[in-house]
Motif scaffolding. Structure first.
Motif, mmCIF file in Angstrom:
data_model
loop_
_atom_site.group_PDB
_atom_site.id
_atom_site.type_symbol
_atom_site.label_atom_id
_atom_site.label_comp_id
_atom_site.label_asym_id
_atom_site.label_seq_id
_atom_site.Cartn_x
_atom_site.Cartn_y
_atom_site.Cartn_z
ATOM 1 N N UNK A 144 16.431 7.477 12.646
ATOM 2 C CA UNK A 144 15.475 7.952 13.654
ATOM 3 C C UNK A 144 16.173 8.279 14.968
ATOM 4 N N UNK A 145 17.077 7.401 15.422
ATOM 5 C CA UNK A 145 17.757 7.657 16.692
ATOM 6 C C UNK A 145 18.643 8.895 16.600
ATOM 7 N N UNK A 146 19.274 9.096 15.442
ATOM 8 C CA UNK A 146 20.094 10.300 15.256
ATOM 9 C C UNK A 146 19.226 11.552 15.255
ATOM 10 N N UNK A 147 18.039 11.470 14.633
ATOM 11 C CA UNK A 147 17.135 12.617 14.601
ATOM 12 C C UNK A 147 16.674 12.995 16.001
ATOM 13 N N UNK A 148 16.336 11.998 16.812
ATOM 14 C CA UNK A 148 15.913 12.295 18.180
ATOM 15 C C UNK A 148 17.058 12.881 18.993
ATOM 16 N N UNK A 225 12.875 11.812 26.730
ATOM 17 C CA UNK A 225 13.176 11.681 25.298
ATOM 18 C C UNK A 225 12.665 10.318 24.849
ATOM 19 N N UNK A 226 11.952 10.293 23.725
ATOM 20 C CA UNK A 226 11.404 9.014 23.290
ATOM 21 C C UNK A 226 11.202 8.951 21.787
ATOM 22 N N UNK A 227 11.544 7.804 21.257
ATOM 23 C CA UNK A 227 11.261 7.446 19.868
ATOM 24 C C UNK A 227 10.391 6.191 19.936
ATOM 25 N N UNK A 228 9.099 6.353 20.229
ATOM 26 C CA UNK A 228 8.251 5.177 20.449
ATOM 27 C C UNK A 228 8.075 4.375 19.164
ATOM 28 N N UNK A 350 7.299 13.645 12.254
ATOM 29 C CA UNK A 350 7.834 14.903 12.755
ATOM 30 C C UNK A 350 8.214 14.860 14.211
ATOM 31 N N UNK A 351 8.209 16.052 14.810
ATOM 32 C CA UNK A 351 8.694 16.257 16.170
ATOM 33 C C UNK A 351 7.583 16.824 17.038
ATOM 34 N N UNK A 352 7.520 16.355 18.251
ATOM 35 C CA UNK A 352 6.619 16.928 19.255
ATOM 36 C C UNK A 352 7.466 17.277 20.474
ATOM 37 N N UNK A 353 7.499 18.553 20.826
ATOM 38 C CA UNK A 353 8.201 19.000 22.034
ATOM 39 C C UNK A 353 7.171 19.600 22.975
ATOM 40 N N UNK A 373 16.902 22.587 8.005
ATOM 41 C CA UNK A 373 16.979 22.754 9.454
ATOM 42 C C UNK A 373 18.437 22.846 9.846
ATOM 43 N N UNK A 374 18.773 23.832 10.660
ATOM 44 C CA UNK A 374 20.123 23.961 11.191
ATOM 45 C C UNK A 374 20.229 23.150 12.469
ATOM 46 N N UNK A 375 21.008 22.077 12.441
ATOM 47 C CA UNK A 375 21.121 21.178 13.589
ATOM 48 C C UNK A 375 22.229 21.646 14.536
ATOM 49 N N UNK A 376 22.144 21.235 15.818
ATOM 50 C CA UNK A 376 21.077 20.407 16.391
ATOM 51 C C UNK A 376 19.837 21.224 16.717
ATOM 52 N N UNK A 377 18.674 20.582 16.663
ATOM 53 C CA UNK A 377 17.418 21.262 16.944
ATOM 54 C C UNK A 377 17.228 21.524 18.423
ATOM 55 N N UNK A 378 17.933 20.782 19.274
ATOM 56 C CA UNK A 378 17.710 20.901 20.710
ATOM 57 C C UNK A 378 17.820 22.327 21.222
#
Length: 492
Positions: A144-148, A225-228, A350-353, A373-378
């Motif tokens: 999870x932390x790597x995904x964020x 940035x948050x992974x609650x 999933x992701x919320x931006x 998905x081609x990383x990084x998504x940022x």
């Protein structure tokens, strides 16, 4: 033993940093080799024990922190020198007869060209050992932390917020491109570890105690940035602070979304790794939209997975070290019964931006993407924002000069030797790896879009070349051009 890293003075922390030099991800991988490396990722230590039996300083560090096995006190003194006693007093190391054990994990972590160390609690369940987890357990580096970290956009900003910092790993990332980073958490042990992680890496971090946005009332940030703790579980069960809250169901994520607007500077982003319930009779897209629309923020929501409830319960019961416990079947059944009572059908991940674009009509895109998905998504998130701005500021997409996305590639299919392909597809390699099947007109438009001519001028030229009616071609392809921009095949 009490964990008290604050008793380590700056000179001792700097000395520890020097003693850990060379304890990097690449160095550990080189010592272990692929087989032991991947076995350790599966929580199996035996191959790594065999690979670290040479008594070297690096092998000692691997055994101490990553394998969690006793090492001779003499090896610790050789590796840490005069620091051995202060580290024991601070609760980092634990004397065990003639041996020493790690009381917490110091884990090498590398990303973005940086070599860091992250302080967290020891990995539970190594070699299948049943391990009871304290509610205040602090998780280290995780999927999870790597995904964020991959999701988070990386523009240079003045102020950034790591909401629910845990061990502090997101704060380390944010510090590479933010002038000031604030990190918050409700778990006092996590705050201690985040502070030590920051000090150990020479990063200045403003660490604050409190729930959600309470520690930053009245403050605004360019990036959040948050992974609650988004795990949805029965409220009467044992809770782990890093993954569960007292809020009902997925309400913690709703609260993060609802409060974002008040804490974002103009143009700022809030990026959330999240989960949400799929409730009977309520499309999940409508549930997320009901959270987002009152904020007035632009939003791009991507559901990456919808987990069935049996798999979901199994995953989190195992995560808590309860698989194989005598009451495991009863706990499992209780989870499923509670989900049924709540009319929960599945769990979405999933992701919320979110972005504070301050426009009259915010742009909200909610979609499911389970493909590659081609990383990084940022960077893809920032690209999405640029395309949204371009479309919002354009009355007529045909009067705008667009460019083919730099990561777009064309693939054609058809019989060998045929004059024309039977099918033309265009593939994107960054972000969601979308594929568009296009006709000859669209292929010509994409291939000619280099920023020199407007889309309308290109269509006019194609109409002349193919003997088509110019106005009819414009009317037909204007919505297609808009869709190609929205999906990232054309960019401003």
């Amino acid at each position: 033993m009490t964990f008290a890293p604050e008793i380590l003075d700056d000179a001792q922390v700097a000395n520890l940093r020097e003693q850990l030099a060379g304890f990097t991800v690449d160095a550990v991988h080189a010592v272990l080799g692929d087989a032991a490396w991947y076995a350790l990722a599966r929580n199996e230590t035996v191959p790594a024990r065999r690979a670290t039996s040479d008594g070297s300083r690096l092998s000692t560090l691997i055994r101490l922190f990553q394998l969690q096995i006793p090492v001779p006190a003499s090896a610790v003194r050789a590796g840490f020198g005069e620091l051995a006693e202060p580290l024991a007093a601070a609760g980092v190391l634990l004397r065990d007869g003639d041996d020493v054990r790690a009381a917490v994990d110091i884990r090498p972590y590398g990303d973005e060209g940086h070599d860091w160390w992250v302080v967290a609690d020891l990995t539970p369940g190594l070699d299948g050992r049943a391990t009871a987890m304290d509610p205040s357990y602090v998780l280290g580096i995780s999927e999870a932390s790597s995904s964020l970290a991959q999701l988070t956009a990386r523009p240079a900003v003045e102020r950034a917020l790591d909401l629910g910092t845990g061990c502090g790993v997101q704060a380390l990332h944010l510090a590479t491109h933010a002038q000031r980073v604030v990190a918050t958490d409700v778990n006092p042990r996590a705050l201690q570890m985040a502070r030590l992680s920051a000090r150990l890496n020479g990063v200045e971090l403003d660490v604050r105690d409190g729930s959600l946005y309470e520690p930053v009332v009245g403050e605004r940030f360019d990036l959040i940035a948050t992974n609650p703790p988004f795990v949805v579980s029965p409220p009467d069960g044992a809770r782990l602070v890093y993954r569960e809250t007292a809020f009902p169901a997925d309400d913690v994520v709703r609260r993060v979304v609802a409060g974002a607007s008040d804490h974002l500077a103009p143009g700022g982003w809030c990026q959330i790794l999240a989960a949400w319930v799929h409730r009977e009779g309520e499309p999940w897209q409508e549930r997320l939209a009901s959270w987002i629309e009152p904020t007035g923020l632009d939003a791009w929501v991507v559901q990456r997975e919808a987990a069935d409830l049996a798999s979901y319960a199994e995953m989190w019961l195992a995560d808590a070290g309860l698989r194989g416990a005598p009451d495991y079947p009863e706990r499992y059944d209780h989870w499923l019964s509670w989900f049924a009572d709540q009319r929960i059908e599945a769990m979405g991940f999933g992701w919320i931006s979110l972005r504070k674009a301050e426009r009259t009509s915010p742009v909200v895109r909610i979609e499911e993407w389970t493909g590659d998905v081609g990383q990084p998504m940022g960077e893809a998130v920032l690209d999405w924002g640029r395309r949204v701005d371009a479309l919002a500021g354009t009355d007529d997409v045909l009067e705008r000069r667009w460019r083919l996305a730099p990561d777009a590639r064309q693939v054609t299919y058809g019989p060998v030797g045929a004059a024309d392909p039977a099918t033309i597809t265009v593939h994107l390699d960054r972000g969601p790896r979308r594929v568009a099947q296009v006709d000859t007109i669209e292929a010509g438009l994409l291939g000619t879009s280099d920023g020199e001519l407007t889309a309308g001028q290109i269509l006019d030229a194609l109409a002349s070349l193919l003997g088509r009616d110019r106005e009819q071609l414009r009317a037909t392809y204007a919505p297609i051009v808009r869709e190609l921009v929205a999906d990232g095949f054309l960019v401003p």
